[in-house]
Design an enzyme around this catalytic site. Structure first.
Site, PDB file in Angstrom:
ATOM      1  N   ASN A   1     -10.104  -0.121  -0.301  1.00  0.00           N
ATOM      2  CA  ASN A   1      -8.640  -0.036  -0.271  1.00  0.00           C
ATOM      3  C   ASN A   1      -8.097  -0.591  -1.585  1.00  0.00           C
ATOM      4  OD1 ASN A   1      -5.913  -0.352   0.174  1.00  0.00           O
ATOM      5  ND2 ASN A   1      -6.116  -1.231   2.215  1.00  0.00           N
TER       6      ASN A   1
ATOM      7  N   CYS B   1       0.820  -1.230   0.000  1.00  0.00           N
ATOM      8  CA  CYS B   1       0.000   0.000   0.000  1.00  0.00           C
ATOM      9  C   CYS B   1       0.848   1.272   0.000  1.00  0.00           C
ATOM     10  CB  CYS B   1      -0.946   0.017   1.188  1.00  0.00           C
ATOM     11  SG  CYS B   1      -2.196  -1.257   1.063  1.00  0.00           S
TER      12      CYS B   1
ATOM     13  N   HIS C   1      -3.407   7.399   2.048  1.00  0.00           N
ATOM     14  CA  HIS C   1      -3.783   6.067   1.570  1.00  0.00           C
ATOM     15  C   HIS C   1      -5.174   5.776   2.117  1.00  0.00           C
ATOM     16  CE1 HIS C   1      -4.008   1.930   0.667  1.00  0.00           C
ATOM     17  NE2 HIS C   1      -3.768   1.502   1.899  1.00  0.00           N
TER      18      HIS C   1
END
Ligand code: ACO
Length: 323
Positions: free
Chosen positions: A280, A114, A250
């Site tokens: 996500n 990520c 993020h």
């Protein structure tokens, strides 16, 4: 003269299929209210059968090239941040290079889960500052729907697919925080936490594998590490939280996003939030949020942005840039 890596264009691609939380209610012991309240996610996009990380990356790249009024031949390098490459090799970046019809320059992937887009931006910045490249296409693209264990309610409801792209160009600056472009980067990792978030497949198993995550353990690290990397990057750039127009975090969990903003002393009015619509999307989440934030009219030329991310590794980092 100080050289700066300045944003020339941005674009994104989201697969057509939108999956609301309610779709999981038939097959799993879960519900819309739990997913919304624990993560902030309402829906996500899933790639079609014929779509891959490289096809989505190419679509995002084309959108960024159009936005920048540039042709593929104007690009010196392509960096793709991804953990879901079409094949073990070659890189997604070389697939995008071929798809764009770009016959010169160089292309490679960066894998920091990520945090991948932050690592890719940092690499692109270093290449521009060292004179190795004048224009770099930086892409974050993921197909996490292909590494979900659909029987694991603690992970499969959280992730989505998509791609975002940014074009950075070498431009002269004055060496002050008023310059447009990347002002600082901060990268960190701590492999002692590698078992908190991983995919249980690869060349050692001969399978693609599925994502495994101890979500509450990752959560415990997230806010503190994200706030501290953002603070380090701001200090390095010579700016303070009061100077910041937008945090572009993020997009993993709204509670992590809120907690980090609070720790930095910033209001949620200064945060670009897309987690409700995308879930996500790992390395794609920051470029997607940059592109959507610009489209919504939130991010404007001259705005001071702080982007930050944490993911598997653990790996985390932040970039301060003036749009
Ligand atoms: N529906 C209903 N209940 C659920 C679900 C679900 N989908 N998933 C888990 N639960 C249950 C659990 O089983 C547990 O039940 P129990 O108390 O009976 O054992 C309960 O809900 C609480 O579970 P927790 O995991 O403690 O819930 P938490 O509040 O921590 O939220 C979440 C879970 C959303 C995963 C959160 O921990 C999180 O977002 N973590 C961080 C994720 C992240 O940022 N990852 C890094 C980036 S990802 C990358 O790098 C690829």
């Amino acid at each position: 003269m100080t050289l700066r890596a300045v944003v020339k264009g941005v674009g994104h691609y989201l697969p057509e299929r939108v999956v609301p939380n309610s779709e999981f209610e038939d097959s799993l012991d879960t519900n819309d209210a739990w997913i919304r309240s624990r993560s902030g996610i309402q829906r996500r996009h899933f790639a079609a059968k014929d779509e891959t990380t490289s096809t989505m990356a190419s679509a995002a790249a084309r959108a960024a090239l159009t936005d920048a009024s540039l042709a593929p031949a104007d690009i010196d390098a392509i960096i793709v941040a991804t953990s879901t490459a079409d094949l073990t090799f070659p890189s997604v970046a070389t697939m995008v290079q071929a798809d764009l019809g770009m016959e010169t320059g160089f292309a490679f992937d960066v894998q920091a889960v990520c945090a991948g887009f932050i690592y890719a931006l940092s690499n692109a910045n270093a290449m521009i500052l060292s004179g190795q490249a004048k224009r770099v296409l930086v892409i974050g693209a993921e197909t996490f729907s292909r590494i979900m264990d659909w029987s694991d309610r603690s992970t499969c409801v959280l992730f989505g697919d998509g791609a975002g792209a940014l074009i950075l160009e070498a431009q002269p600056g004055k060496g002050t925080p008023q310059d447009r472009g990347i002002l600082s980067t901060d990268l960190n990792s701590d492999g002692r936490h590698k078992d908190l978030l991983y995919v249980d497949g690869g060349v050692s198993t001969g399978t693609t594998g599925y994502l495994r995550m101890q979500g509450n353990q990752v959560f415990r690290h997230a806010v503190e590490k994200l706030a501290s990397t953002a603070q380090k990057a701001m200090e390095r750039a010579g700016v303070s939280p009061q100077d910041v127009d937008w945090i572009v975090p993020h997009q993993a969990n709204i509670r992590i996003i809120q907690g980090t903003a609070k720790k930095l002393g910033l209001s949620m009015d200064n945060v670009v939030v897309t987690v409700q619509d995308h879930g996500n999307t790992s390395a794609a989440s920051i470029p997607l949020a940059l592109s959507v934030g610009r489209e919504r009219g939130q991010i404007k030329e001259g705005d001071l942005l702080v982007t930050e991310a944490i993911g598997g590794g653990l790996a985390w980092g932040a970039v301060v840039l003036r749009w």
